[in-house]
Design a protein around this motif. Structure first.
Motif, PDB file in Angstrom:
ATOM      1  N   THR A 273     -10.178   4.329  -3.050  1.00 36.05           N
ATOM      2  CA  THR A 273     -10.052   3.027  -2.969  1.00 36.05           C
ATOM      3  C   THR A 273      -9.078   2.807  -1.837  1.00 36.05           C
ATOM      4  OG1 THR A 273     -10.087   2.912  -5.429  1.00 36.05           O
ATOM      5  CG2 THR A 273      -8.865   1.151  -4.287  1.00 36.05           C
ATOM      6  N   LEU A 274      -8.020   3.448  -1.375  1.00 35.89           N
ATOM      7  CA  LEU A 274      -7.209   3.069  -0.287  1.00 35.89           C
ATOM      8  C   LEU A 274      -8.059   3.386   1.037  1.00 35.89           C
ATOM      9  CD1 LEU A 274      -4.481   2.544   1.160  1.00 35.89           C
ATOM     10  CD2 LEU A 274      -4.025   5.031   0.776  1.00 35.89           C
ATOM     11  N   GLU A 275      -8.983   4.443   1.044  1.00 40.26           N
ATOM     12  CA  GLU A 275      -9.756   4.520   2.415  1.00 40.26           C
ATOM     13  C   GLU A 275     -10.670   3.471   2.636  1.00 40.26           C
ATOM     14  OE1 GLU A 275      -8.972   6.629   4.723  1.00 40.26           O
ATOM     15  OE2 GLU A 275      -7.137   7.000   3.534  1.00 40.26           O
ATOM     16  N   ALA A 276     -11.362   3.073   1.478  1.00 39.84           N
ATOM     17  CA  ALA A 276     -12.271   1.940   1.379  1.00 39.84           C
ATOM     18  C   ALA A 276     -11.620   0.580   2.109  1.00 39.84           C
ATOM     19  CB  ALA A 276     -13.001   1.722   0.393  1.00 39.84           C
ATOM     20  N   CYS A 277     -10.213   0.568   1.411  1.00 37.19           N
ATOM     21  CA  CYS A 277      -9.718  -0.828   1.788  1.00 37.19           C
ATOM     22  C   CYS A 277      -9.362  -0.782   3.487  1.00 37.19           C
ATOM     23  CB  CYS A 277      -8.153  -1.051   1.068  1.00 37.19           C
ATOM     24  SG  CYS A 277      -8.747  -1.485  -0.742  1.00 37.19           S
TER      25      CYS A 277
ATOM     26  N   GLY B 197       8.994  -4.750   1.685  1.00 38.19           N
ATOM     27  CA  GLY B 197      10.439  -4.427   1.937  1.00 38.19           C
ATOM     28  C   GLY B 197      11.106  -4.931   0.683  1.00 38.19           C
ATOM     29  N   GLY B 198      12.612  -4.890   0.658  1.00 36.94           N
ATOM     30  CA  GLY B 198      13.395  -5.371  -0.262  1.00 36.94           C
ATOM     31  C   GLY B 198      13.448  -4.547  -1.465  1.00 36.94           C
ATOM     32  N   ILE B 199      13.945  -5.464  -2.618  1.00 43.10           N
ATOM     33  CA  ILE B 199      14.475  -4.566  -3.777  1.00 43.10           C
ATOM     34  C   ILE B 199      13.046  -3.620  -4.450  1.00 43.10           C
ATOM     35  CG2 ILE B 199      14.000  -6.518  -5.388  1.00 43.10           C
ATOM     36  CD1 ILE B 199      16.814  -5.527  -6.447  1.00 43.10           C
TER      37      ILE B 199
ATOM     38  N   CYS C 287      -2.397 -11.410   2.577  1.00 44.61           N
ATOM     39  CA  CYS C 287      -1.390 -10.504   2.667  1.00 44.61           C
ATOM     40  C   CYS C 287      -1.722  -9.984   4.158  1.00 44.61           C
ATOM     41  CB  CYS C 287      -1.255  -9.341   1.723  1.00 44.61           C
ATOM     42  SG  CYS C 287      -1.165  -9.880   0.185  1.00 44.61           S
ATOM     43  N   LEU C 288      -0.922 -10.179   5.224  1.00 46.41           N
ATOM     44  CA  LEU C 288      -1.315 -10.143   6.523  1.00 46.41           C
ATOM     45  C   LEU C 288      -0.487  -9.144   7.404  1.00 46.41           C
ATOM     46  CD1 LEU C 288      -2.203 -13.674   7.322  1.00 46.41           C
ATOM     47  CD2 LEU C 288      -3.810 -11.926   6.376  1.00 46.41           C
ATOM     48  N   GLY C 289      -0.885  -8.727   8.625  1.00 44.72           N
ATOM     49  CA  GLY C 289       0.136  -8.243   9.455  1.00 44.72           C
ATOM     50  C   GLY C 289      -0.361  -6.642   9.511  1.00 44.72           C
ATOM     51  N   GLY C 290      -1.300  -5.952   8.490  1.00 42.13           N
ATOM     52  CA  GLY C 290      -1.330  -4.792   8.624  1.00 42.13           C
ATOM     53  C   GLY C 290      -2.685  -4.369   9.176  1.00 42.13           C
TER      54      GLY C 290
ATOM     55  N   ALA D 109       2.304  -0.168  -9.403  1.00 39.77           N
ATOM     56  CA  ALA D 109       2.575   0.784  -8.338  1.00 39.77           C
ATOM     57  C   ALA D 109       1.597   0.973  -7.488  1.00 39.77           C
ATOM     58  CB  ALA D 109       2.978   2.392  -9.098  1.00 39.77           C
ATOM     59  N   GLY D 110       0.182   0.563  -8.070  1.00 40.72           N
ATOM     60  CA  GLY D 110      -0.793   0.647  -7.336  1.00 40.72           C
ATOM     61  C   GLY D 110      -0.961  -0.446  -6.281  1.00 40.72           C
ATOM     62  N   LEU D 111      -0.542  -1.514  -6.672  1.00 39.95           N
ATOM     63  CA  LEU D 111      -0.640  -2.830  -5.880  1.00 39.95           C
ATOM     64  C   LEU D 111       0.610  -2.710  -4.613  1.00 39.95           C
ATOM     65  CD1 LEU D 111      -1.330  -5.654  -5.041  1.00 39.95           C
ATOM     66  CD2 LEU D 111       0.142  -6.533  -6.964  1.00 39.95           C
ATOM     67  N   LEU D 112       1.661  -2.390  -5.136  1.00 45.12           N
ATOM     68  CA  LEU D 112       2.793  -2.138  -4.378  1.00 45.12           C
ATOM     69  C   LEU D 112       2.731  -1.055  -3.224  1.00 45.12           C
ATOM     70  CD1 LEU D 112       6.143  -2.082  -6.441  1.00 45.12           C
ATOM     71  CD2 LEU D 112       4.957  -4.193  -5.114  1.00 45.12           C
ATOM     72  N   GLY D 113       1.797   0.188  -3.789  1.00 47.94           N
ATOM     73  CA  GLY D 113       1.360   1.316  -2.718  1.00 47.94           C
ATOM     74  C   GLY D 113       0.228   0.769  -1.876  1.00 47.94           C
ATOM     75  N   LEU D 114      -0.645  -0.226  -2.255  1.00 44.53           N
ATOM     76  CA  LEU D 114      -1.564  -0.707  -1.517  1.00 44.53           C
ATOM     77  C   LEU D 114      -1.116  -1.389  -0.353  1.00 44.53           C
ATOM     78  CD1 LEU D 114      -4.844  -0.952  -0.937  1.00 44.53           C
ATOM     79  CD2 LEU D 114      -4.656  -2.908  -2.195  1.00 44.53           C
ATOM     80  N   ARG D 115      -0.307  -2.600  -0.724  1.00 48.22           N
ATOM     81  CA  ARG D 115       0.301  -3.230   0.307  1.00 48.22           C
ATOM     82  C   ARG D 115       0.952  -2.472   1.694  1.00 48.22           C
ATOM     83  NH1 ARG D 115       3.129  -7.465  -4.138  1.00 48.22           N
ATOM     84  NH2 ARG D 115       1.277  -8.636  -4.666  1.00 48.22           N
ATOM     85  N   LYS D 116       1.796  -1.419   1.136  1.00 50.77           N
ATOM     86  CA  LYS D 116       2.786  -0.811   1.711  1.00 50.77           C
ATOM     87  C   LYS D 116       1.741   0.128   2.797  1.00 50.77           C
ATOM     88  CE  LYS D 116       6.749   0.996   2.536  1.00 50.77           C
ATOM     89  NZ  LYS D 116       8.258  -0.193   3.167  1.00 50.77           N
ATOM     90  N   GLU D 117       0.558   0.779   2.017  1.00 52.73           N
ATOM     91  CA  GLU D 117      -0.128   1.624   2.842  1.00 52.73           C
ATOM     92  C   GLU D 117      -0.799   0.864   3.889  1.00 52.73           C
ATOM     93  OE1 GLU D 117      -0.945   4.833   2.942  1.00 52.73           O
ATOM     94  OE2 GLU D 117       0.597   5.502   1.706  1.00 52.73           O
TER      95      GLU D 117
END
Ligand code: NAD
Length: 365
Positions: A62-66, A141-143, A267-270, A93-101
Motif C-alpha cells: 500500500t505504501l509503495e503504491a501511494c 509532528g507535534g504530540i 495533505c501536501l508537501g511530500g 497508526a496506519g494513517l499516521l505512518g502513511l502521512r509520515k512516510e
C-alpha cells in the motif's frame, strides 16, 4: 480537452470509507470521460481492513503504491472492531505512518459557507454566511508523533515537540495561502502554558515579518479560538496551527458548514499528495448508503487543483454546490425523520450535473 494521464491510489479503508471512495471514484471516472483524461486507479488495503487481511494497518504494498501514484485518496479508517488494539497495531497508526512516510506535512482544510448554503449550518445562517476559512494544520509532528510515548498501568506520557524548521515550513505554507486569499493568518497556540507554543509563536512571527511582510499575522490561544470560531467565524482567513489543535478545531469548524461530511482536505508537501475527507469511518451509519459523499468528492476537486487542472476542479465544486442548492441533502443534513438522499443517488446527481454543465459550456463555446 486535457491530454494527460494520472495514477490515483484509492484507500477505501473502513466503515463509510468504501462508500465515499466509490462516490469519489465515480466522479473521477466522469471527469476522465468528459476531459479525455486517462486516469488509472489502483485500490489498496488500509486501516482496519488491512489489519484483517494482512495483519498490519499499512502494508508495504500500500505504501509503495501511494509513493508511486500521482495522488492518493483515502476514505476513512478505524472502528469499534479494532478498538481493543493498542499502539502501532491500531488502524490510526496506519494513517499516521502513511502521512509520515509520504512526508505530507501540510494539511489544508477549507471551510466555506456561501450565503446560498448557510441554511445547512448548525449555527444561525446570519452568523455563518460568508465564512471562508482555510485551516492549515501541521500534520507530521507535534504530540501525535513525539517520543517518549508510554502507556503504563498507573501513568501515561505523550510528548509534544516541534523544531524551528517544522514551524518555519508550515508557516510559509499558511502565509503563501494568505497571499492568495485575504492576506491574514491567525496562528493558534497555547503560549500562555506550553513551551512548544512559545517557540511556535516566536517562529511564526519571525517568518511572517521577514518573508511575508504583506501578510497580517495575529496570534490566538486555542481555547479562545474555539469560542471565536463559533461566535464570529467570518473574522478568520487562514488559520495556522499544530497537529493536535488543528485536528480539534477543524472538526469544530465543520459545524459551521453543517456536517463533517461536507469537508475535504489535502495533505501536501511530500512525495505524493494525499487527499482525505476530514471525517472518520462513522461506524454508526456504515454500510447503510447514508454517508455524505461531499467531503470525499470535494477532496477529489482539491486533487485536481493540486495537479493544476482548475477547470476540472471548478466543475466538480460547482456541480456539488448546485446539487445541494437544489435541496438534495444526505441524512446528516436533515432532522431525524425528514426525507434525505442516499449516498449513491446523491453521487448520481453530481455526476449528471457535471455532465450537463460540461455539455452546456461546450455548446455555449
Ligand atoms: P466520525 O467522523 O467517524 O463520526 C462523527 C459523527 O459524524 C458520527 O455521527 C457520524 O455518523 C457523522 N459523520 C461523519 N462523517 C459523515 C459523513 N460522511 N456523512 C454523514 N455523517 C457523517 O468520528 P468518530 O465517531 O469520532 O470516529 C469513528 C471512527 O473513525 C473511530 O474509529 C476514529 O478513530 C475514526 N476516525 C478516523 C479518521 C480518519 O480516518 N481520518 C478521522 C476521525 C476519526
Amino acid at each position: 480537452m486535457i491530454s494527460s494521464s494520472k495514477t490515483v491510489c484509492l484507500l477505501p479503508g473502513d466503515g463509510i470509507g468504501p462508500e465515499v471512495v466509490a462516490a469519489a471514484k465515480a466522479v473521477m471516472v466522469t471527469v476522465g470521460d468528459l476531459f479525455g483524461l486517462a486516469l488509472r486507479f489502483e485500490e489498496h488495503a488500509f486501516g482496519g481492513d488491512a489489519i484483517d487481511r494482512f495483519g498490519t494497518p499499512l502494508p508495504p504494498e500500500t505504501l509503495e503504491a501511494c509513493k508511486r501514484a500521482d495522488g492518493a485518496l483515502m476514505g476513512a479508517i478505524g472502528g469499534p472492531k479494532w478498538d481493543h488494539l493498542s499502539g502501532d497495531s491500531r488502524p490510526e497508526a496506519g494513517l499516521l505512518g502513511l502521512r509520515k512516510e509520504l512526508g505530507v506535512f501540510a494539511n489544508l482544510r477549507p471551510v466555506a459557507v456561501p450565503e446560498s448554503l448557510a441554511h445547512l449550518s448548525v449555527l444561525p445562517p446570519d452568523k455563518v454566511a460568508g465564512t471562508d476559512v482555510l485551516v492549515v494544520r501541521e500534520l507530521i509532528g507535534g504530540i501525535y508523533f513525539g517520543k517518549p510515548r508510554v502507556l503504563a498501568a498507573d501513568y501515561a506520557i505523550d510528548t509534544m515537540t516541534y523544531t524551528v524548521q517544522e514551524i518555519e515550513r508550515i508557516t510559509r505554507v499558511a502565509c503563501t495561502w494568505a497571499m492568495r486569499r485575504n492576506g491574514k493568518v491567525t496562528s493558534i497556540d497555547k503560549a500562555n502554558v506550553l513551551a512548544v507554543s512559545r517557540l511556535w509563536r516566536e517562529t511564526a512571527s519571525r517568518i511572517a515579518k521577514d518573508e511575508f511582510p504583506q501578510v497580517v499575522v495575529e496570534h490566538m490561544y486555542v481555547d479562545n479560538a474555539a469560542m471565536q470560531l463559533v461566535l464570529n467565524p467570518r473574522q478568520f482567513d487562514v488559520i495556522l496551527t499544530g497537529n493536535l489543535f488543528g485536528d480539534i478545531l477543524s472538526d469544530l469548524a465543520s459545524t459551521l458548514a453543517g456536517s463533517l461530511g461536507l469537508l475535504p482536505s489535502a495533505c501536501l508537501g511530500g512525495i505524493t499528495p494525499l487527499f482525505e475527507p476530514v471525517h472518520g469511518s462513522a461506524p454508526d451509519i456504515a454500510g447503510q448508503n447514508k454517508a455524505n459523499p461531499v467531503a470525499a468528492i470535494l477532496s477529489v476537486a482539491m486533487m485536481f487543483h493540486e495537479w493544476a487542472m482548475p477547470e476540472i476542479a471548478n466543475l466538480i465544486e460547482e456541480s456539488v454546490s448546485n446539487v445541494l442548492l437544489q435541496g438534495n441533502v444526505t441524512a446528516d443534513l436533515v432532522l431525524e425523520g425528514q426525507p434525505f438522499i442516499r449516498t449513491s443517488d446523491f453521487t448520481l446527481l453530481v455526476v449528471n450535473e457535471m455532465t450537463s454543465k460540461y455539455n452546456r459550456v461546450a455548446i455555449d463555446v
